[in-house]
Design a protein around this motif. Structure first.
Motif, PDB file in Angstrom:
ATOM      1  N   TRP A  13     -26.160 -20.263 -59.565  1.00 36.34           N
ATOM      2  CA  TRP A  13     -25.745 -21.658 -59.713  1.00 36.34           C
ATOM      3  C   TRP A  13     -25.639 -22.129 -61.156  1.00 36.34           C
ATOM      4  N   ASP A  48     -25.809 -18.703 -54.746  1.00 41.67           N
ATOM      5  CA  ASP A  48     -26.068 -20.097 -54.374  1.00 41.67           C
ATOM      6  C   ASP A  48     -24.867 -20.628 -53.606  1.00 41.67           C
ATOM      7  N   ASP A  49     -24.750 -21.924 -53.527  1.00 41.67           N
ATOM      8  CA  ASP A  49     -23.713 -22.595 -52.742  1.00 41.67           C
ATOM      9  C   ASP A  49     -22.299 -22.151 -53.154  1.00 41.67           C
ATOM     10  N   TYR A  90     -27.701 -18.675 -49.687  1.00 39.81           N
ATOM     11  CA  TYR A  90     -27.980 -20.109 -49.700  1.00 39.81           C
ATOM     12  C   TYR A  90     -27.417 -20.774 -48.445  1.00 39.81           C
ATOM     13  N   CYS A  98     -24.468 -28.905 -50.135  1.00 36.66           N
ATOM     14  CA  CYS A  98     -24.234 -29.924 -51.169  1.00 36.66           C
ATOM     15  C   CYS A  98     -22.804 -29.834 -51.682  1.00 36.66           C
ATOM     16  N   GLY A  99     -22.228 -28.639 -51.641  1.00 36.16           N
ATOM     17  CA  GLY A  99     -20.843 -28.460 -52.065  1.00 36.16           C
ATOM     18  C   GLY A  99     -19.846 -28.712 -50.939  1.00 36.16           C
ATOM     19  N   LYS A 124     -32.308 -19.542 -49.832  1.00 35.45           N
ATOM     20  CA  LYS A 124     -32.542 -20.857 -50.463  1.00 35.45           C
ATOM     21  C   LYS A 124     -31.950 -21.902 -49.536  1.00 35.45           C
ATOM     22  N   ASP A 126     -31.207 -25.842 -48.790  1.00 36.54           N
ATOM     23  CA  ASP A 126     -30.998 -27.109 -49.496  1.00 36.54           C
ATOM     24  C   ASP A 126     -31.123 -28.316 -48.547  1.00 36.54           C
ATOM     25  N   CYS A 159     -35.616 -26.176 -50.708  1.00 38.63           N
ATOM     26  CA  CYS A 159     -35.034 -26.948 -51.813  1.00 38.63           C
ATOM     27  C   CYS A 159     -34.729 -28.363 -51.339  1.00 38.63           C
ATOM     28  N   TRP A 161     -35.986 -30.877 -53.258  1.00 37.49           N
ATOM     29  CA  TRP A 161     -36.112 -31.579 -54.541  1.00 37.49           C
ATOM     30  C   TRP A 161     -37.421 -32.370 -54.691  1.00 37.49           C
ATOM     31  N   ARG A 180     -38.874 -26.254 -54.206  1.00 37.28           N
ATOM     32  CA  ARG A 180     -38.518 -27.020 -55.393  1.00 37.28           C
ATOM     33  C   ARG A 180     -39.370 -28.282 -55.430  1.00 37.28           C
ATOM     34  N   ASP A 184     -32.419 -31.199 -59.962  1.00 40.82           N
ATOM     35  CA  ASP A 184     -31.874 -30.026 -60.646  1.00 40.82           C
ATOM     36  C   ASP A 184     -32.160 -30.018 -62.144  1.00 40.82           C
TER      37      ASP A 184
END
Ligand code: GLA
Length: 380
Positions: A13, A48-49, A90, A98-99, A124, A126, A159, A161, A180, A184
């Motif tokens: 990422w 990642d994403d 991910y 998220c994307g 991972k 999210d 994750c 946050w 996490r 970020d």
């Protein structure tokens, strides 16, 4: 048993964001071997994403983006395994990542099964696009359970946050190996400093073998380029960032392009004595012993951190967060939990030499945004 010491690896990422593809990932694995990262302990290569296709397939299974991964994800996992590495992927607890790609909400079991079949070793997970009114923790529990039910050992990296204080529940309820603790990271001293010093300092009771606080991926060696660019850091700042993550017993997930690392970044990321502090088998997260503001800059500090090690010695981090002035910092044996008048050998883990034998305390001068990483060992 997974993650008995903090996981070490690389994640796509920070540098690549959306422009991830199979060539980059293969070349990253090759670089792990060629540059000594693998020998230094780095193991997981994680995409990642934005690896995903826009839609699931006709059977509702997740698909990879064929233009980025023409050989397919299982082939990539095989490639990692053929190099003695592990492969991570991910997904997200909400309806979309998220994307904006398809994610695992309501599909936890089948997606976990898909990942296991592909040869995934690390997930991972999210927290974007969580449906309103759904309990977020329950979603992490569901995925944790689904991963365990596959029978494949898959490291579970939560994750969310830090929003639901995962240090209180992620290890126990969700079976997470790391979580996490913050939003970020970006490639700047301000970001490293805020996440690393301000946001971790009360979390040391929650980490231990098998379950770790994750202050996010490293930005060492990014120099202001890539997906989380924010001006970059100096090598001295990157060294302090890496040192702090080691003292925190944080997962060491590299974020720079390891195919094109500077010599300075490579030296930081592969220092065996710093890594040994991170990977110490006792698994204690370090804590801040004290900070000193000073009249000219009340909001920046010089800080002394300690991390107790399995062999009875203590790792000490001196960090000078002041922007302009040097700081003299002291490690007093008393504060390290060592009997006051006991002689101790002090070793400088960046200079990689013993500084000498001292009783009661050791002091040193640290330039702005720099650090010292010391090992204090009582003489037997
Ligand atoms: C969130 C995570 C990041 C990264 C992106 C991908 O922002 O916190 O680490 O995974 O999503 O879209």
């Amino acid at each position: 048993m997974l993650a008995q010491t903090p996981p070490m690896g690389w994640n796509s990422w920070n540098t690549f964001g959306a422009s991830i593809n199979e060539d980059v990932v293969r070349e990253t694995a090759d670089a792990f071997l060629a540059t000594g990262l693998k020998d230094a302990g780095y193991q997981y290569v994680v995409i990642d994403d934005l690896w995903e296709a826009d839609r699931r397939d006709a059977h509702g299974r997740l698909r990879w983006d064929e233009s980025k991964f023409p050989s397919g994800i299982p082939a990539l996992a095989d490639y990692m395994h053929s190099k003695g590495l592990k492969f991570g992927i991910y997904s997200c607890a909400g309806s979309h990542t998220c994307g904006g790609k398809p994610a695992s909400y309501g599909r936890e079991e089948e997606d976990a099964q898909t990942f296991a079949e592909w040869g995934v070793d690390f997930l991972k997970y999210d927290f974007c696009y969580k449906p309103m009114g759904v309990d977020g923790r329950a979603l992490y529990e569901r995925m944790g359970q689904a991963l365990r039910a596959t029978g494949r050992p898959i490291l579970f990296s939560v994750c969310e946050w830090g929003t639901m204080h995962p240090w209180n529940w992620a290890a126990g309820q969700a079976g997470a190996h790391m979580w996490r603790t913050t939003g970020d990271i970006a490639d700047s001293w301000r970001s490293v400093s805020d996440i690393g010093f301000e946001r971790q300092k009360d979390l040391h009771p929650y980490a231990g073998p098998g379950h770790w606080n994750d202050p996010d991926m490293l930005v060492v060696g990014m120099y202001g380029k890539g997906n989380v660019a924010a001006g970059g850091c100096t090598d001295e700042e990157y060294r302090a960032h890496f040192t702090l993550w080691c003292v925190l017993a944080a997962p060491l997930m590299i974020g720079c392009d390891v195919r094109n690392m500077s010599e300075a970044a490579k030296a930081i990321l592969t220092n065996p004595e710093a890594i040994a502090v991170d990977q110490d088998p006792l698994g204690r997260q370090g804590m801040c012993l004290g900070r000193d503001g000073g009249p000219d800059s009340p909001w920046t500090f010089s800080e002394v951190w300690r991390k107790c090690l399995a062999d009875g010695s203590v790792a000490v981090g001196f960090f000078n967060r002041h922007d302009k002035r040097g700081a003299i910092m002291t490690a007093a044996w008393e504060a390290l939990g060592i009997h006051d008048c006991r002689p101790c050998v002090v070793r400088d883990l960046w200079a990689r030499r013993d500084v000498g034998e001292f009783t009661r305390s050791y002091a040193d001068n640290v330039p702005p945004h720099a650090c010292k990483l010391l090992k204090v060992t009582p003489v037997r």
